[in-house]
Design an enzyme around this catalytic site. Structure first.
Site, PDB file in Angstrom:
ATOM      1  N   ASP A 152      -8.820  -4.740   2.295  1.00 23.45           N
ATOM      2  CA  ASP A 152      -7.864  -5.322   2.178  1.00 23.45           C
ATOM      3  C   ASP A 152      -7.414  -6.257   3.627  1.00 23.45           C
ATOM      4  O   ASP A 152      -7.005  -7.376   3.463  1.00 23.45           O
ATOM      5  CB  ASP A 152      -6.615  -4.159   2.303  1.00 23.45           C
ATOM      6  CG  ASP A 152      -5.216  -4.829   2.636  1.00 23.45           C
ATOM      7  OD1 ASP A 152      -4.648  -5.242   1.754  1.00 23.45           O
ATOM      8  OD2 ASP A 152      -4.719  -4.487   3.698  1.00 23.45           O
ATOM      9  N   HIS A 190      -4.094  -2.132  -4.772  1.00 26.27           N
ATOM     10  CA  HIS A 190      -3.634  -3.348  -5.236  1.00 26.27           C
ATOM     11  C   HIS A 190      -4.807  -4.627  -4.975  1.00 26.27           C
ATOM     12  O   HIS A 190      -5.902  -4.036  -4.248  1.00 26.27           O
ATOM     13  CB  HIS A 190      -2.393  -4.095  -4.607  1.00 26.27           C
ATOM     14  CG  HIS A 190      -2.383  -3.697  -3.097  1.00 26.27           C
ATOM     15  ND1 HIS A 190      -3.165  -4.761  -2.165  1.00 26.27           N
ATOM     16  CD2 HIS A 190      -1.721  -3.162  -2.182  1.00 26.27           C
ATOM     17  CE1 HIS A 190      -3.270  -4.278  -1.213  1.00 26.27           C
ATOM     18  NE2 HIS A 190      -2.420  -3.187  -0.879  1.00 26.27           N
ATOM     19  N   HIS A 210      -0.899  -9.508  -1.010  1.00 27.05           N
ATOM     20  CA  HIS A 210      -1.275  -8.869  -2.273  1.00 27.05           C
ATOM     21  C   HIS A 210      -0.894  -9.714  -3.586  1.00 27.05           C
ATOM     22  O   HIS A 210       0.048 -10.790  -3.328  1.00 27.05           O
ATOM     23  CB  HIS A 210      -0.506  -7.388  -2.128  1.00 27.05           C
ATOM     24  CG  HIS A 210      -0.711  -6.691  -1.077  1.00 27.05           C
ATOM     25  ND1 HIS A 210       0.229  -5.674  -0.645  1.00 27.05           N
ATOM     26  CD2 HIS A 210      -1.585  -6.685   0.002  1.00 27.05           C
ATOM     27  CE1 HIS A 210      -0.108  -5.261   0.365  1.00 27.05           C
ATOM     28  NE2 HIS A 210      -1.196  -5.804   1.040  1.00 27.05           N
ATOM     29  N   THR A 242      -1.722   4.090   3.269  1.00 28.98           N
ATOM     30  CA  THR A 242      -2.253   5.004   2.251  1.00 28.98           C
ATOM     31  C   THR A 242      -2.440   6.505   2.533  1.00 28.98           C
ATOM     32  O   THR A 242      -1.926   7.304   1.766  1.00 28.98           O
ATOM     33  CB  THR A 242      -3.731   4.442   1.685  1.00 28.98           C
ATOM     34  OG1 THR A 242      -3.457   3.000   1.622  1.00 28.98           O
ATOM     35  CG2 THR A 242      -4.193   5.105   0.783  1.00 28.98           C
ATOM     36  N   SER A 267       0.897  -1.231   0.096  1.00 30.33           N
ATOM     37  CA  SER A 267      -0.058   0.246  -0.109  1.00 30.33           C
ATOM     38  C   SER A 267       0.891   1.243  -0.107  1.00 30.33           C
ATOM     39  O   SER A 267       0.343   2.436  -0.606  1.00 30.33           O
ATOM     40  CB  SER A 267      -0.963  -0.020   1.373  1.00 30.33           C
ATOM     41  OG  SER A 267      -1.840  -1.231   1.229  1.00 30.33           O
TER      42      SER A 267
END
Length: 376
Positions: A265, A308, A333, A140, A87
């Protein structure tokens, strides 16, 4: 542009004789004509791949607000040092327009700070905001306002709020402001001294908080990580709607707002299908409210994407629109292409397939900022 077209024609002729010549360079990024947004809202569903979107859609009565959007593209999400990004590298690509290493927050592969789109907005006297369902110092949101070598430097990231004074922020992580590991600073009191409204925190329901429109606003929703939707967290939509109102009241030149549905996520990391679905629907409900504002406003560009995909999530045989039988290839991921949805003035430029760094370029073009590739 003429030089580029001449090079292209010459290369095509040469390739017919010598197929080993290099392939064409990417076309230069060009400005969309006739469309200039005043405001930009970037929405990031962390870990949100196509299967996450699909599962949320089926379990939400076979519909999502995302379906209202017609301009759709795909981005390539790799980091500079890995085909599978994290991220931090991905958000830095969005925020700064440059590929960097996994773990980097607002810095290039040599750890040199890069100017972010949020900092550019500040320079243009645009009020700025951040909303997340993670801590507000998570990878993020951090990549838009901080510059540190590694994403887990949470105390250092929190201190960047004193340097880059975001007008409105909502997320978890109170401990990194007032119970810090590396020093005795109380960033809450420091922010209040700078004129912030920072008095309510997570003890009260966000809906009950009275926001002073004359002040910058910060609200910390948990001591560390916020609750899940299933556990009762419900602030994402209301914090986003109220954030838009707060920024719009302060905006003479438009505003910039980043909203993250962080825990899609986390559901992927946990290989938990229901967790993914609940968080996806919560994020989409927020998308619906943002699209309603943008449609009524007419001057707001909304960009919705993910950093992602997480989990290698698949919807397997036996699934129905009442029950998704999910399967996973990983608890981390993956390197899948990531969808990009765009709505409002300037949205047509987000069609096609491009690098994740192009999202930064396209936002700068929308702001009419010169020297669009200055971080490359």
């Amino acid at each position: 542009m003429k030089k580029y077209l001449f090079w292209t024609l010459a290369t095509l002729i040469a390739l017919s004789c010598n197929p080993k010549l290099p392939t064409l360079p990417p076309a230069p990024v060009t400005k969309a004509t006739g469309e200039k947004p005043k405001n930009i809202i970037l929405m990031i569903g962390d870990g949100m791949g196509l299967s996450q979107i699909t599962a949320g859609m089926y379990m939400n009565g076979n519909k999502l607000h995302l379906e209202r959007i017609k301009n759709i593209g795909l981005h390539k999400a790799n980091a500079s040092n890995s085909l599978v990004t994290d991220s931090a590298a991905a958000a830095t690509a969005f925020a700064c327009g440059k590929k960097t290493y996994n773990g980097a927050i607002g810095v290039d592969p040599d750890t040199i700070p890069l100017k972010t789109i949020l900092e550019i907005a500040m320079e243009r006297d645009m009020p700025t905001g951040l909303v997340a369902t993670s801590t507000i110092v998570h990878a993020t949101p951090a990549s838009f306002f901080a510059h540190v070598k590694q994403r887990k430097m949470y105390d250092d990231i929190a201190a960047w709020f004193l340097k880059n004074q975001v007008d409105y922020f909502v997320g978890g992580g109170l401990k990194y402001f007032s119970n810090r590991e590396n020093d005795e600073r109380n960033l809450i009191k420091e922010l209040e001294a700078e004129g912030y409204q920072m008095s309510d925190y997570f003890q009260k329901d966000f809906e009950e908080v009275v926001i002073d429109s004359t002040k910058k606003f910060g609200y910390l929703t948990a001591n560390q990580d916020p609750l899940t939707v299933e556990q009762g967290r419900k602030y994402l939509k209301s914090a986003t709607v109220r954030g838009i109102k707060h920024l719009n009241q302060r905006a003479q030149n438009g505003f910039f707002l980043m909203v993250e549905g962080s825990q899609i996520d986390w559901g992927g990391h946990a290989n938990n299908t229901n967790y993914i679905i609940n968080e996806m629907i919560d994020f989409d409900n927020t998308i619906g409210a943002v699209l309603d504002f943008a449609k009524a406003d007419g001057e707001t560009l909304v960009i919705i994407t993910a950093d992602h995909e997480t989990g290698g999530f698949a919807i397997n045989k036996g699934s129905t629109m009442d029950e998704i039988k999910g399967a996973f290839t990983s608890d981390y991921h993956t390197a899948s292409l990531i969808p990009v949805f765009a709505f409002g003035p300037g949205s047509k430029t987000f069609r096609g397939i491009y690098e994740n760094t192009a999202i930064f370029d396209k936002m700068k073009i929308a702001m009419e900022v010169p020297n669009v590739l200055n971080n490359n």
